[in-house]
Design a protein around this motif. Structure first.
Motif, PDB file in Angstrom:
ATOM      1  N   VAL A   1       2.054  19.418   0.997  1.00 42.42           N
ATOM      2  CA  VAL A   1       2.375  18.923   2.334  1.00 42.42           C
ATOM      3  C   VAL A   1       2.663  17.427   2.317  1.00 42.42           C
ATOM      4  CG1 VAL A   1       1.475  18.604   4.677  1.00 42.42           C
ATOM      5  CG2 VAL A   1       1.013  20.733   3.444  1.00 42.42           C
ATOM      6  N   LEU A   2       1.873  16.665   1.587  1.00 41.94           N
ATOM      7  CA  LEU A   2       1.974  15.208   1.656  1.00 41.94           C
ATOM      8  C   LEU A   2       3.156  14.655   0.852  1.00 41.94           C
ATOM      9  CD1 LEU A   2      -1.804  14.314   1.373  1.00 41.94           C
ATOM     10  CD2 LEU A   2      -0.361  14.082   3.399  1.00 41.94           C
ATOM     11  N   MET A   3       3.446  15.227  -0.292  1.00 44.71           N
ATOM     12  CA  MET A   3       4.532  14.672  -1.111  1.00 44.71           C
ATOM     13  C   MET A   3       5.882  14.735  -0.413  1.00 44.71           C
ATOM     14  SD  MET A   3       3.375  13.249  -3.873  1.00 44.71           S
ATOM     15  CE  MET A   3       4.667  13.247  -5.104  1.00 44.71           C
ATOM     16  N   PRO A   4       6.249  15.817   0.263  1.00 38.67           N
ATOM     17  CA  PRO A   4       7.530  15.791   0.995  1.00 38.67           C
ATOM     18  C   PRO A   4       7.559  14.734   2.096  1.00 38.67           C
ATOM     19  CG  PRO A   4       6.820  18.049   0.644  1.00 38.67           C
ATOM     20  CD  PRO A   4       5.670  17.174   0.244  1.00 38.67           C
ATOM     21  N   ARG A   5       6.412  14.463   2.737  1.00 43.58           N
ATOM     22  CA  ARG A   5       6.387  13.412   3.750  1.00 43.58           C
ATOM     23  C   ARG A   5       6.563  12.030   3.122  1.00 43.58           C
ATOM     24  NH1 ARG A   5       1.413  14.154   7.738  1.00 43.58           N
ATOM     25  NH2 ARG A   5       2.190  12.107   8.396  1.00 43.58           N
ATOM     26  N   ARG A   6       6.058  11.845   1.924  1.00 48.24           N
ATOM     27  CA  ARG A   6       6.304  10.586   1.206  1.00 48.24           C
ATOM     28  C   ARG A   6       7.785  10.383   0.987  1.00 48.24           C
ATOM     29  NH1 ARG A   6       5.949   9.854  -5.196  1.00 48.24           N
ATOM     30  NH2 ARG A   6       7.744  11.178  -4.829  1.00 48.24           N
ATOM     31  N   ASN A   7       8.483  11.472   0.719  1.00 53.07           N
ATOM     32  CA  ASN A   7       9.897  11.395   0.314  1.00 53.07           C
ATOM     33  C   ASN A   7      10.878  11.633   1.457  1.00 53.07           C
ATOM     34  OD1 ASN A   7       9.154  11.036  -2.384  1.00 53.07           O
ATOM     35  ND2 ASN A   7       8.941  13.239  -2.685  1.00 53.07           N
TER      36      ASN A   7
ATOM     37  N   LYS B   1      -4.640   9.412   0.882  1.00 58.49           N
ATOM     38  CA  LYS B   1      -3.902   8.547   1.777  1.00 58.49           C
ATOM     39  C   LYS B   1      -2.404   8.720   1.571  1.00 58.49           C
ATOM     40  CE  LYS B   1      -5.252   4.561   3.228  1.00 58.49           C
ATOM     41  NZ  LYS B   1      -5.743   4.914   4.586  1.00 58.49           N
ATOM     42  N   LEU B   2      -1.693   8.891   2.672  1.00 56.40           N
ATOM     43  CA  LEU B   2      -0.232   8.808   2.692  1.00 56.40           C
ATOM     44  C   LEU B   2       0.070   7.385   3.155  1.00 56.40           C
ATOM     45  CD1 LEU B   2       2.468  10.310   2.349  1.00 56.40           C
ATOM     46  CD2 LEU B   2       2.308  10.935   4.771  1.00 56.40           C
ATOM     47  N   ILE B   3       0.601   6.572   2.261  1.00 65.14           N
ATOM     48  CA  ILE B   3       0.526   5.131   2.444  1.00 65.14           C
ATOM     49  C   ILE B   3       1.742   4.459   1.825  1.00 65.14           C
ATOM     50  CG2 ILE B   3      -0.755   4.820   0.277  1.00 65.14           C
ATOM     51  CD1 ILE B   3      -2.486   2.733   1.725  1.00 65.14           C
ATOM     52  N   SER B   4       2.125   3.305   2.366  1.00 61.34           N
ATOM     53  CA  SER B   4       3.086   2.445   1.694  1.00 61.34           C
ATOM     54  C   SER B   4       2.419   1.112   1.411  1.00 61.34           C
ATOM     55  CB  SER B   4       4.357   2.249   2.527  1.00 61.34           C
ATOM     56  OG  SER B   4       4.118   1.397   3.631  1.00 61.34           O
ATOM     57  N   GLN B   5       2.914   0.428   0.386  1.00 57.76           N
ATOM     58  CA  GLN B   5       2.348  -0.853  -0.027  1.00 57.76           C
ATOM     59  C   GLN B   5       3.479  -1.870  -0.017  1.00 57.76           C
ATOM     60  OE1 GLN B   5       1.196  -4.144  -1.341  1.00 57.76           O
ATOM     61  NE2 GLN B   5       2.399  -3.194  -2.990  1.00 57.76           N
ATOM     62  N   GLY B   6       3.303  -2.951   0.772  1.00 61.42           N
ATOM     63  CA  GLY B   6       4.390  -3.881   0.974  1.00 61.42           C
ATOM     64  C   GLY B   6       4.216  -5.247   0.352  1.00 61.42           C
ATOM     65  N   GLY B   7       3.124  -5.476  -0.372  1.00 57.34           N
ATOM     66  CA  GLY B   7       2.900  -6.776  -0.984  1.00 57.34           C
ATOM     67  C   GLY B   7       3.744  -6.970  -2.234  1.00 57.34           C
ATOM     68  N   ALA B   8       4.288  -8.165  -2.398  1.00 58.82           N
ATOM     69  CA  ALA B   8       5.054  -8.483  -3.603  1.00 58.82           C
ATOM     70  C   ALA B   8       4.108  -8.834  -4.742  1.00 58.82           C
ATOM     71  CB  ALA B   8       5.997  -9.647  -3.337  1.00 58.82           C
ATOM     72  N   PRO B   9       4.501  -8.567  -6.003  1.00 54.69           N
ATOM     73  CA  PRO B   9       3.622  -8.904  -7.133  1.00 54.69           C
ATOM     74  C   PRO B   9       3.255 -10.379  -7.214  1.00 54.69           C
ATOM     75  CG  PRO B   9       5.353  -7.402  -7.824  1.00 54.69           C
ATOM     76  CD  PRO B   9       5.696  -7.817  -6.426  1.00 54.69           C
ATOM     77  N   ALA B  10       4.088 -11.244  -6.628  1.00 55.01           N
ATOM     78  CA  ALA B  10       3.757 -12.669  -6.645  1.00 55.01           C
ATOM     79  C   ALA B  10       2.493 -12.971  -5.845  1.00 55.01           C
ATOM     80  CB  ALA B  10       4.927 -13.482  -6.090  1.00 55.01           C
ATOM     81  N   ASP B  11       2.173 -12.095  -4.903  1.00 54.76           N
ATOM     82  CA  ASP B  11       0.918 -12.207  -4.150  1.00 54.76           C
ATOM     83  C   ASP B  11      -0.140 -11.443  -4.925  1.00 54.76           C
ATOM     84  OD1 ASP B  11      -1.193 -12.136  -2.358  1.00 54.76           O
ATOM     85  OD2 ASP B  11      -0.269 -10.569  -1.118  1.00 54.76           O
ATOM     86  N   THR B  12      -0.995 -12.142  -5.618  1.00 54.12           N
ATOM     87  CA  THR B  12      -1.958 -11.493  -6.508  1.00 54.12           C
ATOM     88  C   THR B  12      -3.302 -11.205  -5.838  1.00 54.12           C
ATOM     89  OG1 THR B  12      -2.667 -13.650  -7.347  1.00 54.12           O
ATOM     90  CG2 THR B  12      -0.915 -12.500  -8.556  1.00 54.12           C
ATOM     91  N   THR B  13      -3.395 -11.415  -4.520  1.00 52.77           N
ATOM     92  CA  THR B  13      -4.639 -11.117  -3.809  1.00 52.77           C
ATOM     93  C   THR B  13      -4.918  -9.621  -3.840  1.00 52.77           C
ATOM     94  OG1 THR B  13      -4.269 -12.967  -2.303  1.00 52.77           O
ATOM     95  CG2 THR B  13      -5.810 -11.267  -1.573  1.00 52.77           C
ATOM     96  N   GLN B  14      -6.143  -9.236  -4.169  1.00 50.41           N
ATOM     97  CA  GLN B  14      -6.543  -7.835  -4.056  1.00 50.41           C
ATOM     98  C   GLN B  14      -6.614  -7.486  -2.579  1.00 50.41           C
ATOM     99  OE1 GLN B  14     -10.171  -6.844  -6.061  1.00 50.41           O
ATOM    100  NE2 GLN B  14      -9.997  -4.661  -5.681  1.00 50.41           N
ATOM    101  N   ARG B  15      -5.944  -6.404  -2.174  1.00 50.86           N
ATOM    102  CA  ARG B  15      -5.830  -6.056  -0.759  1.00 50.86           C
ATOM    103  C   ARG B  15      -6.291  -4.616  -0.550  1.00 50.86           C
ATOM    104  NH1 ARG B  15      -3.397  -9.920   2.160  1.00 50.86           N
ATOM    105  NH2 ARG B  15      -2.291 -11.580   1.028  1.00 50.86           N
ATOM    106  N   TYR B  16      -7.165  -4.425   0.437  1.00 52.49           N
ATOM    107  CA  TYR B  16      -7.891  -3.171   0.584  1.00 52.49           C
ATOM    108  C   TYR B  16      -7.293  -2.287   1.676  1.00 52.49           C
ATOM    109  CZ  TYR B  16     -11.460  -5.041  -2.488  1.00 52.49           C
ATOM    110  OH  TYR B  16     -12.120  -5.553  -3.582  1.00 52.49           O
TER     111      TYR B  16
ATOM    112  N   MET C   1       0.210   2.920   6.937  1.00 56.32           N
ATOM    113  CA  MET C   1      -0.659   4.074   6.689  1.00 56.32           C
ATOM    114  C   MET C   1      -0.261   5.191   7.647  1.00 56.32           C
ATOM    115  SD  MET C   1      -4.388   2.288   6.149  1.00 56.32           S
ATOM    116  CE  MET C   1      -4.494   0.610   5.494  1.00 56.32           C
ATOM    117  N   ALA C   2       0.026   6.352   7.083  1.00 60.78           N
ATOM    118  CA  ALA C   2       0.399   7.504   7.892  1.00 60.78           C
ATOM    119  C   ALA C   2      -0.726   8.524   8.002  1.00 60.78           C
ATOM    120  CB  ALA C   2       1.646   8.172   7.312  1.00 60.78           C
TER     121      ALA C   2
END
Length: 257
Positions: free
Chosen positions: A250-256, A114-129, A230-231
């Motif tokens: 291929v994927l790492m340059p797209r992450r950056n 997965k080429l992905i970003s994660q936007g939840g703050a650590p204060a939100d401790t819910t497991q998110r799928y 999600m990209a």
């Protein structure tokens, strides 16, 4: 719209039907399509349907398998520049998800990239799928975000028939943009992130193909919704190091970007 579900690979119809869309000129992953079992991509607009700015359906570029959302308010947004200037799908952590049934992907000996970003703050401790394949914890394979010691982490979980066996990668803070790779072998599961690996966690997978969901857990009713973009979602067979390095290249340059 795509024709009925048939077998596609990299914009070319393999088995009949009038599929004529071409691949995107900037799609470097297309050269690796022979090593893919599935791919859902934000940079291939012929493979998804947008209604009022939200994604009603995504279709696998390899198989034509479709995942969708019939409730308009629970659709992820299509964001043309959401992944650091590149296209992505944005999940709100409230109710956004896409789902299909009877998925065509392997139940063992596969990988999910997965080429992905994660936007939840650590204060939100819910497991998110971010993704789930199968049914529940005991018969499913998932990638999720958890919080450990106040830090966002990535977790793979693979069911043994009765319970899910977790594999936490504590080596990288799972915030912002990343390349995630879950490896499911006949003997265990590994969760990598940005090339940082962990030891294989022992489990004999006992999965089903009942459900394939992006953005939420794989119970019958979705929950634990994902926050982020999600990209790319890619399913492959088990890759040797040389093949895996090609995907990373291929994927790492797209992450950056």
């Amino acid at each position: 719209m795509f024709p009925q579900r048939r077998s596609f690979r990299d914009g070319q119809l393999l088995a009949g039907g009038p599929f004529v869309h071409g691949k995107a000129a900037t799609d470097a992953l297309a050269a690796l399509s022979a090593d893919m079992l599935g791919r859902f991509s934000a940079i291939r607009p012929e493979s998804f349907t947008v209604e009022n700015g939200a994604v009603a359906e995504q279709r696998c570029l390899i198989t034509g398998y479709a995942i969708n959302q019939t409730t308009s308010g629970a659709r992820p947004l299509y964001t043309p520049a959401g992944f650091n200037g590149a296209p992505s799908f944005s999940y709100d952590g409230i109710d956004d998800c896409l789902v299909g049934v009877n998925h065509p992907y392997p139940l063992v000996s596969f990988e999910v990239w997965k080429l992905i970003s994660q936007g939840g703050a650590p204060a939100d401790t819910t497991q998110r799928y971010a993704i789930g394949m199968g049914t529940g914890s005991g018969q499913g394979a998932t990638i999720s975000r958890v919080v450990s010691a106040g830090v966002n982490r990535i977790r793979a979980t693979v069911g043994n028939g009765t319970a899910g066996v977790p594999a936490n990668n504590l080596g990288v803070d799972f915030s912002s943009r990343h390349v995630a790779r879950m490896i499911v072998s006949p003997t265990g599961v590994i969760q990598m992130i940005d090339g940082v690996t962990i030891a294989e966690v022992a489990v004999v997978p006992a999965l089903t193909n009942a459900r394939f969901r992006l953005g939420a857990f794989i119970n019958t009713l979705p929950g634990n919704f994902y926050i982020g973009h999600m990209a790319e979602t890619i399913i492959t067979p088990l890759l040797n190091p040389a093949k895996a390095a090609q995907f990373d290249a291929v994927l790492m340059p797209r992450r950056n970007l």
